[in-house]
Scaffold this active site. Structure first.
Site, mmCIF file in Angstrom:
data_model
loop_
_atom_site.group_PDB
_atom_site.id
_atom_site.type_symbol
_atom_site.label_atom_id
_atom_site.label_comp_id
_atom_site.label_asym_id
_atom_site.label_seq_id
_atom_site.Cartn_x
_atom_site.Cartn_y
_atom_site.Cartn_z
ATOM 1 N N SER A 297 0.820 -1.207 0.000
ATOM 2 C CA SER A 297 0.000 0.000 0.000
ATOM 3 C C SER A 297 0.859 1.265 0.000
ATOM 4 C CB SER A 297 -0.960 -0.043 1.195
ATOM 5 O OG SER A 297 -1.912 0.972 1.130
ATOM 6 N N ASP A 308 9.927 5.395 -10.257
ATOM 7 C CA ASP A 308 9.478 5.961 -11.528
ATOM 8 C C ASP A 308 10.079 7.335 -11.810
ATOM 9 O OD1 ASP A 308 7.975 3.696 -11.682
ATOM 10 O OD2 ASP A 308 6.067 4.710 -12.064
ATOM 11 N N LYS A 322 -0.511 -4.126 -3.536
ATOM 12 C CA LYS A 322 -1.812 -3.552 -3.183
ATOM 13 C C LYS A 322 -1.910 -2.155 -3.792
ATOM 14 C CE LYS A 322 -4.739 -2.153 0.741
ATOM 15 N NZ LYS A 322 -4.841 -0.725 0.427
#
Length: 524
Positions: A297, A308, A322
């Protein structure tokens, strides 16, 4: 029909009543919650029938709880019902505080022994020390009653600014005395530890993303910067997540202005984007993020945003997977549901939610909840080559690094799970008993040691570990097992004395992921 199964069948009947009324007649949940709709009347009428006409006496509250739980289980693995009996504990964990006296304790020979009073809490202000036994709270006797650990807080918690009279036995001077403690807010730590690994590399271990986490994290970050930190290890292993906005605030400390952190998409297609601001204090520093199969999460939001944006190095094993966002909704009677309201995506557009089906939670939960066990069996926890990726879920970072969606964050640097330190569980009872007695017998002398001096000097001549090993003659452990037991013994004693910091410092030299950090540091 088996009479014992009647409540089950009734729960199912209520579930279908709700499902039919809400989902199959073209209605929506808002009319059920707020309107005097036909769906609402249908459910009420069914409950009235059961209360008035059913042959046996039944608890309709329990029926409704069962029905709501069934409904949540048909949605996704992370939409859950929280009964009112559990809501307070869940809320305290997420808010990061509770009202009480502020002690960590354990049951020893049917007595409550204080492991340590919590920093800045009411007990430490009242003079309670590690090793003290709590004998009474007000007029309630707490020793000699086989009191379960889970029941102890019932006697110690209470409303803010109320007093509780404690009777304390202090072994170090063989005295019994009374002390009044004013109950107050007690912080549940989110930062387990924060310290310098060496002259330039700092370390922060985050346990969760609660309401108080960013404040704790920022204080720890600033202190490490004052200590000369140029590179940070952010340890998110075993961190199951928490609030997204708290994760975003922590990410903001690392990313340059206007970098995309994360975006969410709801069932209407609405996209909400979060960007870094100008407030980051560690945008230029070196960064390593440790993750494992239990990082989930909000932990994955952090790892995904940094990966990224080509910031830092993600080290470890593929995270849990998740990618669903939950919102807690009050049901009006002290209970709540945590309902999935959106999916989140990393800056490159990845969804890292691992596959699930609406029927999995009931019929084949091992496919989802038992995913970590499956990773162990298929070799993924031991080899990066065993991680399955899907070409269609391939994405590219601004610097050209290939990353994948479809189930967790795959680290930049893989570190296999370490099974070399395995010791049979038969030894842990004796280890814990010996460590506790050693600390309890020598608390006065040991309390003079700093955690640094303990790590350097404890049991250099092997006297303590030899005393423990001499009790294991019947087991005849091998040389390798003995060496491992010595390490465990030091760790447990360090834990008794210094809490989480003792555990992490004692295990630091054998931590394969930290070893990888130092290897990468030397290469740089």
């Amino acid at each position: 029909m088996n009479k014992n199964n009647l409540p089950i069948y009734l729960s199912i009947a209520v579930v279908f009543g709700i499902l039919i009324g809400v989902f199959f007649n073209g209605g929506n949940s808002s009319s059920l919650a707020f309107g005097n709709s036909s769906k609402e009347k249908k459910i009420k009428r069914l409950i009235d029938y059961i209360q008035r006409d059913y042959v046996d006496t039944v608890n309709t509250d329990n029926l409704l709880d069962g029905a709501i739980t069934e409904m949540m289980e048909k949605l996704d693995p992370h939409s859950v019902y929280i009964p009112k009996e559990r809501l307070q504990a869940v809320t305290e964990s997420m808010q990061g505080n509770f009202v009480g006296i502020g002690v960590q304790f354990r049951m020893i020979e049917d007595s409550i022994m204080v492991i340590r009073p919590i920093e800045n809490g009411p007990s430490i202000k009242a003079g309670i020390k590690a090793g003290d036994r709590i004998l009474m709270a007000n007029k309630d006797t707490l020793f000699g009653k086989n009191l379960p650990s889970g029941k102890v807080p019932d006697y110690l918690k209470g409303k803010p600014n109320t007093q509780v009279k404690l009777q304390i036995y202090r072994r170090e001077n063989d005295s019994t005395f009374n002390v009044m403690v004013n109950r107050g807010n007690v912080n549940i730590k989110s930062v387990d530890v924060a310290y310098m690994l060496n002259d330039s590399v700092g370390y922060i271990k985050l346990d969760r993303f609660a309401r108080n986490t960013y404040k704790e994290f920022k204080t720890s970050l600033d202190n490490l910067l004052d200590d000369g930190m140029t590179d940070l290890v952010l340890d998110l292993r075993g961190n199951g997540g928490g609030f997204m906005d708290i994760a975003n605030s922590i990410i903001d400390e690392f990313l340059e202005d206007d970098k995309l952190i994360v975006f969410t998409k709801n069932n209407k297609g609405f996209i909400d984007k979060s960007f870094a601001t100008s407030k980051g204090d560690f945008e230029k520093g070196g960064l390593y993020v440790l993750i494992d199969e239990n990082s989930a999460s909000a932990s994955e939001i952090v790892a995904g945003a940094l990966q990224d944006n080509d910031k830092g190095t993600i080290i470890g094993r593929r995270s849990f997977g998740k990618g669903l966002v939950q919102e807690e909704m009050d049901l009006g009677d002290g209970s709540a549901v945590r309902l999935t309201t959106a999916r989140y995506y990393t800056p490159t557009g990845r969804s890292i939610q691992k596959p699930y089906s609406k029927s999995q939670k009931n019929n084949n939960s091992i496919d989802y909840d038992g995913d970590v066990e499956q990773r162990y069996e298929n070799g993924e926890l031991f080899s990066k080559d065993s991680i399955k990726t899907i070409d269609s879920l391939q994405f590219k970072t601004p610097k050209g690094k290939i990353v994948f969606g479809g189930g967790g964050i795959i680290p930049d640097v893989f570190v296999p799970i370490d099974t070399t330190g395995y010791v049979h569980t038969n030894f842990f009872i004796s280890l814990n008993r010996f460590a506790f007695k050693y600390v309890d017998d020598n608390r006065k002398e040991l309390s003079k040691e700093t955690v640094e001096s303990f790590m350097l000097n404890f049991d250099k001549n092997g006297t303590v570990s030899d005393q423990y090993l001499s009790k294991l003659k019947d087991f005849n452990p091998s040389y390798k097992t003995k060496e491992q037991l010595k390490k465990y013994l030091k760790t447990i004693i360090a834990s008794e004395l210094y809490g989480e910091e003792g555990i992490y410092r004692a295990n630091q030299e054998d931590d394969k992921m930290l070893q990888k950090v130092f290897e990468l540091e030397s290469q740089n």
